[in-house]
Design a protein around this motif. Structure first.
Motif, PDB file in Angstrom:
ATOM      1  N   GLN A  77       0.844  -1.229  -0.064  1.00 52.21           N
ATOM      2  CA  GLN A  77      -0.088   0.042  -0.135  1.00 52.21           C
ATOM      3  C   GLN A  77       0.720   1.179   0.100  1.00 52.21           C
ATOM      4  OE1 GLN A  77      -2.381  -0.663   3.803  1.00 52.21           O
ATOM      5  NE2 GLN A  77      -4.134  -1.722   2.530  1.00 52.21           N
ATOM      6  N   ILE A  78       1.916   1.212   0.643  1.00 55.22           N
ATOM      7  CA  ILE A  78       2.714   2.436   0.867  1.00 55.22           C
ATOM      8  C   ILE A  78       3.617   2.561  -0.421  1.00 55.22           C
ATOM      9  CG2 ILE A  78       4.874   3.261   1.769  1.00 55.22           C
ATOM     10  CD1 ILE A  78       3.901   2.049   4.604  1.00 55.22           C
ATOM     11  N   MET A  79       3.941   1.276  -1.048  1.00 53.90           N
ATOM     12  CA  MET A  79       4.657   1.468  -2.313  1.00 53.90           C
ATOM     13  C   MET A  79       3.871   1.920  -3.544  1.00 53.90           C
ATOM     14  SD  MET A  79       8.039   1.029  -1.694  1.00 53.90           S
ATOM     15  CE  MET A  79       8.720   0.612  -3.156  1.00 53.90           C
ATOM     16  N   TRP A  80       2.545   1.602  -3.362  1.00 51.25           N
ATOM     17  CA  TRP A  80       1.503   2.320  -4.541  1.00 51.25           C
ATOM     18  C   TRP A  80       1.777   3.494  -4.728  1.00 51.25           C
ATOM     19  CZ3 TRP A  80      -3.211  -1.030  -2.422  1.00 51.25           C
ATOM     20  CH2 TRP A  80      -3.287  -2.139  -2.950  1.00 51.25           C
ATOM     21  N   LEU A  81       1.790   4.137  -3.710  1.00 51.36           N
ATOM     22  CA  LEU A  81       2.093   6.073  -3.959  1.00 51.36           C
ATOM     23  C   LEU A  81       3.200   6.196  -4.785  1.00 51.36           C
ATOM     24  CD1 LEU A  81       1.751   6.757   0.081  1.00 51.36           C
ATOM     25  CD2 LEU A  81      -0.075   7.183  -1.658  1.00 51.36           C
ATOM     26  N   ASP A  82       4.154   5.494  -4.977  1.00 49.26           N
ATOM     27  CA  ASP A  82       4.906   5.854  -6.025  1.00 49.26           C
ATOM     28  C   ASP A  82       4.539   5.663  -7.465  1.00 49.26           C
ATOM     29  OD1 ASP A  82       7.647   6.729  -6.382  1.00 49.26           O
ATOM     30  OD2 ASP A  82       8.471   4.472  -6.744  1.00 49.26           O
ATOM     31  N   ASN A  83       3.321   5.242  -7.627  1.00 46.19           N
ATOM     32  CA  ASN A  83       2.731   5.083  -8.925  1.00 46.19           C
ATOM     33  C   ASN A  83       1.961   6.193  -9.083  1.00 46.19           C
ATOM     34  OD1 ASN A  83       3.714   2.329  -9.154  1.00 46.19           O
ATOM     35  ND2 ASN A  83       1.970   1.328  -8.284  1.00 46.19           N
ATOM     36  N   LEU A  84       1.788   7.216  -8.591  1.00 47.92           N
ATOM     37  CA  LEU A  84       0.856   8.431  -8.805  1.00 47.92           C
ATOM     38  C   LEU A  84       1.630   9.143  -9.861  1.00 47.92           C
ATOM     39  CD1 LEU A  84       0.120   9.348  -4.973  1.00 47.92           C
ATOM     40  CD2 LEU A  84      -1.634   8.670  -6.776  1.00 47.92           C
ATOM     41  N   ALA A  85       0.849  10.130 -10.580  1.00 51.25           N
ATOM     42  CA  ALA A  85       1.288  11.028 -11.606  1.00 51.25           C
ATOM     43  C   ALA A  85       2.451  11.862 -10.768  1.00 51.25           C
ATOM     44  CB  ALA A  85       0.439  11.430 -12.151  1.00 51.25           C
ATOM     45  N   PRO A  86       3.672  12.544 -11.489  1.00 52.11           N
ATOM     46  CA  PRO A  86       4.340  13.045 -10.803  1.00 52.11           C
ATOM     47  C   PRO A  86       3.839  14.551 -10.414  1.00 52.11           C
ATOM     48  CG  PRO A  86       5.254  12.269 -13.052  1.00 52.11           C
ATOM     49  CD  PRO A  86       3.868  11.709 -12.856  1.00 52.11           C
TER      50      PRO A  86
END
Length: 141
Positions: A77-86
């Motif tokens: 869940q924390i690592m998903w945040l890295d998939n957000l648009a820049p």
């Protein structure tokens, strides 16, 4: 010939991590009010974890979860945040500090956005979330 000499100089007492004190030149730096929102700290953590895996310091997310003493699900869940648009990540990192009460944006509200692969759709979802949370979005795009 006995005249008084006065020296005016500004200084402050600086406390180090070990508790010792020393004199430092100038005025003491002002401490920012409030706290950094949790979603901002989690995004920074996701960036740090991604770099650890990329550089080979940690093998995978499972090992990260083990060392962080959290479940692999929570690490994902924390690592998903890295998939957000820049641009969304920039806005999260620039969120104002929380002075009182709870944070304006909660991580669980951002999770569905982070799971979406299409950045255009992420931006639409983010705009809807921001309008619900009553936070102004700086239009950079």
């Amino acid at each position: 010939m006995n005249s008084k000499l006065t020296v005016n100089r500004s200084f402050h007492v600086q406390t180090r991590r070990n508790g010792s004190k020393s004199l430092a030149d100038g005025k003491a730096p002002t401490k920012p009010q409030g706290r950094v929102p949790r979603i901002t700290r989690l995004l920074a953590l996701a960036h740090r974890c991604r770099n650890l895996v990329r550089d080979g310091v940690i093998i995978n997310q499972s090992e990260l979860a083990h060392y962080g003493q959290i479940s692999t699900t929570r690490m994902s869940q924390i690592m998903w945040l890295d998939n957000l648009a820049p641009d969304i990540q920039e806005q999260i990192l620039a969120l104002p500090r929380t002075v009182q009460g709870r944070d304006a944006i909660l991580e669980r509200e951002v999770r569905p956005i982070a799971k979406t692969h299409d950045w255009a759709e992420q931006r639409e979802m983010w705009t809807r979330l921001m309008s619900r949370c009553c936070i102004e979005i700086s239009e950079s795009t």
